[in-house]
Design an enzyme around this catalytic site. Structure first.
Site, PDB file in Angstrom:
ATOM      1  N   GLY A  46      26.510  16.867 -19.265  1.00 14.64           N
ATOM      2  CA  GLY A  46      25.651  16.980 -18.079  1.00 14.64           C
ATOM      3  C   GLY A  46      25.440  15.698 -17.303  1.00 14.64           C
ATOM      4  O   GLY A  46      25.252  15.737 -16.087  1.00 14.64           O
ATOM      5  N   GLU A 101      20.767  10.276 -19.427  1.00 16.38           N
ATOM      6  CA  GLU A 101      20.697  11.732 -19.606  1.00 16.38           C
ATOM      7  C   GLU A 101      20.540  12.399 -18.242  1.00 16.38           C
ATOM      8  O   GLU A 101      20.061  11.786 -17.291  1.00 16.38           O
ATOM      9  CB  GLU A 101      19.510  12.007 -20.543  1.00 16.38           C
ATOM     10  CG  GLU A 101      19.280  13.368 -21.100  1.00 16.38           C
ATOM     11  CD  GLU A 101      20.443  14.186 -21.622  1.00 16.38           C
ATOM     12  OE1 GLU A 101      21.436  14.359 -20.906  1.00 16.38           O
ATOM     13  OE2 GLU A 101      20.284  14.744 -22.721  1.00 16.38           O
ATOM     14  N   ASP A 102      20.972  13.645 -18.149  1.00 20.21           N
ATOM     15  CA  ASP A 102      20.834  14.372 -16.885  1.00 20.21           C
ATOM     16  C   ASP A 102      19.407  14.870 -16.678  1.00 20.21           C
ATOM     17  O   ASP A 102      18.833  14.723 -15.599  1.00 20.21           O
ATOM     18  CB  ASP A 102      21.834  15.538 -16.799  1.00 20.21           C
ATOM     19  CG  ASP A 102      21.781  16.470 -18.019  1.00 20.21           C
ATOM     20  OD1 ASP A 102      21.000  16.188 -18.960  1.00 20.21           O
ATOM     21  OD2 ASP A 102      22.522  17.470 -18.041  1.00 20.21           O
ATOM     22  N   ASP A 105      13.832  18.130 -20.518  1.00 22.95           N
ATOM     23  CA  ASP A 105      13.116  19.387 -20.286  1.00 22.95           C
ATOM     24  C   ASP A 105      12.043  19.507 -21.372  1.00 22.95           C
ATOM     25  O   ASP A 105      10.941  18.984 -21.226  1.00 22.95           O
ATOM     26  CB  ASP A 105      14.171  20.496 -20.327  1.00 22.95           C
ATOM     27  CG  ASP A 105      13.643  21.872 -20.013  1.00 22.95           C
ATOM     28  OD1 ASP A 105      12.524  21.980 -19.515  1.00 22.95           O
ATOM     29  OD2 ASP A 105      14.367  22.860 -20.269  1.00 22.95           O
ATOM     30  N   LYS A 133      11.396  17.342 -16.305  1.00 15.97           N
ATOM     31  CA  LYS A 133      10.692  18.610 -16.054  1.00 15.97           C
ATOM     32  C   LYS A 133       9.482  18.648 -16.978  1.00 15.97           C
ATOM     33  O   LYS A 133       9.528  19.277 -18.039  1.00 15.97           O
ATOM     34  CB  LYS A 133      11.662  19.744 -16.412  1.00 15.97           C
ATOM     35  CG  LYS A 133      11.630  20.937 -15.491  1.00 15.97           C
ATOM     36  CD  LYS A 133      12.380  22.089 -16.110  1.00 15.97           C
ATOM     37  CE  LYS A 133      13.821  22.183 -15.732  1.00 15.97           C
ATOM     38  NZ  LYS A 133      14.475  23.405 -16.277  1.00 15.97           N
ATOM     39  N   PHE A 154      15.175  26.133 -12.858  1.00 16.82           N
ATOM     40  CA  PHE A 154      16.463  25.888 -13.502  1.00 16.82           C
ATOM     41  C   PHE A 154      17.419  25.350 -12.447  1.00 16.82           C
ATOM     42  O   PHE A 154      17.667  25.998 -11.435  1.00 16.82           O
ATOM     43  CB  PHE A 154      17.022  27.162 -14.137  1.00 16.82           C
ATOM     44  CG  PHE A 154      18.242  26.874 -14.963  1.00 16.82           C
ATOM     45  CD1 PHE A 154      18.114  26.335 -16.240  1.00 16.82           C
ATOM     46  CD2 PHE A 154      19.515  27.103 -14.452  1.00 16.82           C
ATOM     47  CE1 PHE A 154      19.245  26.031 -16.998  1.00 16.82           C
ATOM     48  CE2 PHE A 154      20.649  26.802 -15.213  1.00 16.82           C
ATOM     49  CZ  PHE A 154      20.505  26.261 -16.488  1.00 16.82           C
ATOM     50  N   VAL A 155      17.924  24.149 -12.697  1.00 14.22           N
ATOM     51  CA  VAL A 155      18.771  23.493 -11.702  1.00 14.22           C
ATOM     52  C   VAL A 155      20.219  23.388 -12.169  1.00 14.22           C
ATOM     53  O   VAL A 155      20.493  23.320 -13.374  1.00 14.22           O
ATOM     54  CB  VAL A 155      18.236  22.090 -11.343  1.00 14.22           C
ATOM     55  CG1 VAL A 155      16.974  22.186 -10.504  1.00 14.22           C
ATOM     56  CG2 VAL A 155      17.997  21.243 -12.585  1.00 14.22           C
ATOM     57  N   ASP A 161      25.094  22.356 -15.515  1.00 10.34           N
ATOM     58  CA  ASP A 161      25.834  23.613 -15.468  1.00 10.34           C
ATOM     59  C   ASP A 161      24.950  24.837 -15.681  1.00 10.34           C
ATOM     60  O   ASP A 161      23.817  24.741 -16.160  1.00 10.34           O
ATOM     61  CB  ASP A 161      26.907  23.631 -16.571  1.00 10.34           C
ATOM     62  CG  ASP A 161      26.300  23.889 -17.958  1.00 10.34           C
ATOM     63  OD1 ASP A 161      25.330  23.183 -18.309  1.00 10.34           O
ATOM     64  OD2 ASP A 161      26.765  24.801 -18.662  1.00 10.34           O
ATOM     65  N   ARG A 167      29.010  22.385 -12.335  1.00  4.49           N
ATOM     66  CA  ARG A 167      28.846  20.947 -12.593  1.00  4.49           C
ATOM     67  C   ARG A 167      29.345  20.093 -11.432  1.00  4.49           C
ATOM     68  O   ARG A 167      28.880  18.987 -11.219  1.00  4.49           O
ATOM     69  CB  ARG A 167      29.620  20.538 -13.849  1.00  4.49           C
ATOM     70  CG  ARG A 167      29.042  21.070 -15.152  1.00  4.49           C
ATOM     71  CD  ARG A 167      29.655  20.333 -16.328  1.00  4.49           C
ATOM     72  NE  ARG A 167      29.478  21.010 -17.594  1.00  4.49           N
ATOM     73  CZ  ARG A 167      28.381  20.930 -18.348  1.00  4.49           C
ATOM     74  NH1 ARG A 167      27.357  20.212 -17.942  1.00  4.49           N
ATOM     75  NH2 ARG A 167      28.319  21.576 -19.500  1.00  4.49           N
TER      76      ARG A 167
HETATM   77  P1  5GP Z   1      15.643  19.663 -23.681  1.00  2.00           P
HETATM   78  O1  5GP Z   1      16.168  19.450 -25.068  1.00  2.00           O
HETATM   79  O2  5GP Z   1      14.875  18.497 -23.123  1.00  2.00           O
HETATM   80  O3  5GP Z   1      14.887  20.947 -23.563  1.00  2.00           O
HETATM   81  O4  5GP Z   1      16.875  19.913 -22.734  1.00  2.00           O
HETATM   82  C1  5GP Z   1      17.829  18.982 -22.498  1.00  2.00           C
HETATM   83  C2  5GP Z   1      19.127  19.652 -22.117  1.00  2.00           C
HETATM   84  O5  5GP Z   1      18.927  21.022 -21.724  1.00  2.00           O
HETATM   85  C3  5GP Z   1      19.743  18.971 -20.934  1.00  2.00           C
HETATM   86  O6  5GP Z   1      20.574  17.907 -21.327  1.00  2.00           O
HETATM   87  C4  5GP Z   1      20.496  20.095 -20.258  1.00  2.00           C
HETATM   88  O7  5GP Z   1      21.774  20.214 -20.837  1.00  2.00           O
HETATM   89  C5  5GP Z   1      19.692  21.331 -20.581  1.00  2.00           C
HETATM   90  N1  5GP Z   1      18.770  21.715 -19.499  1.00  2.00           N
HETATM   91  C6  5GP Z   1      17.425  21.644 -19.469  1.00  2.00           C
HETATM   92  N2  5GP Z   1      16.925  22.069 -18.310  1.00  2.00           N
HETATM   93  C7  5GP Z   1      17.988  22.419 -17.563  1.00  2.00           C
HETATM   94  C8  5GP Z   1      18.134  22.910 -16.215  1.00  2.00           C
HETATM   95  O8  5GP Z   1      17.185  23.111 -15.446  1.00  2.00           O
HETATM   96  N3  5GP Z   1      19.413  23.135 -15.803  1.00  2.00           N
HETATM   97  C9  5GP Z   1      20.507  22.915 -16.592  1.00  2.00           C
HETATM   98  N4  5GP Z   1      21.696  23.182 -16.071  1.00  2.00           N
HETATM   99  N5  5GP Z   1      20.403  22.450 -17.847  1.00  2.00           N
HETATM  100  C10 5GP Z   1      19.163  22.194 -18.312  1.00  2.00           C
END
Ligand code: 5GP
Length: 181
Positions: A46, A101-102, A105, A133, A154-155, A161, A167
């Protein structure tokens, strides 16, 4: 029979992202060592586009490395389970490390990454995320550099992706799922 439609609406335009990425690059440059190379970790897949743009705004010596972690497999919810799919090819003991990191969340992925990399004894470990987020936070993670704090949407695009698609969009958009004709 009705078919599923996916629609992407503009959320962060390409020029807005580019401007902010340049600013973050300058912020990082101002805060890290100018003599010891910074190990910049791209979290695949990502953050690959963000990483490629960001490192060109770092005016310090760098080593660029890649780390693969499993993410959502066609779903929009975090499973909480994180798996290393590709390890670093460089020993980070005693090094200044920046994780790129992208999106953060729930924070579960970053929490796992920090724990994993901290165990390897870096001199310093910092985090840069393009998107944050906070609405869905489940664990607290220290974020040193944040591009944009976003709503609970959700982006996709600019590396992010949905089911391995989108992507390559040059902007960040929100996904809407609907039933078409
Ligand atoms: P976390 O572990 O913080 O919940 O999520 C991290 C990963 O979840 C990110 O690196 C990404 O791959 C995915 N993710 C979380 N939110 C989004 C979103 O809004 N869109 C997309 N495409 N991926 C997300």
């Amino acid at each position: 029979m009705a078919e599923i439609n996916e629609q992407v609406s503009n959320y962060l335009a390409a020029d807005v992202i580019a401007q902010r990425v340049a600013q973050i690059g300058a912020e990082i440059t101002a805060q890290v060592s100018t003599t010891r190379p910074l190990v910049v970790v791209c979290v695949l897949k990502g953050s690959v586009i963000f990483f490629a743009d960001l490192v060109r705004h770092l005016n310090v010596p760098t080593n660029l490395v890649f780390l693969g972690v499993s993410s959502y497999a066609g779903a929009t919810e975090s499973s909480g389970a994180v798996r290393l799919t590709h390890d670093l090819t460089l020993d980070i003991a005693g090094r200044d490390v920046l994780i790129v990191e992208d999106i953060v969340d729930t924070g579960l992925t970053m929490s796992y990454l920090l724990e994993t990399l901290r165990a390897r004894g870096p001199k310093s470990l910092r985090v840069c995320t393009l998107l944050h987020k906070p609405a869905r936070k489940r664990v607290d993670v220290p974020l040193d550099f944040v591009g944009f704090t976003i709503d609970d949407v959700f982006v996709v695009g600019y590396g992010l992706d949905y089911d391995e698609r989108y992507r390559n969009l040059p902007f960040i958009g929100t996904m809407q799922f609907g039933h078409g004709a």
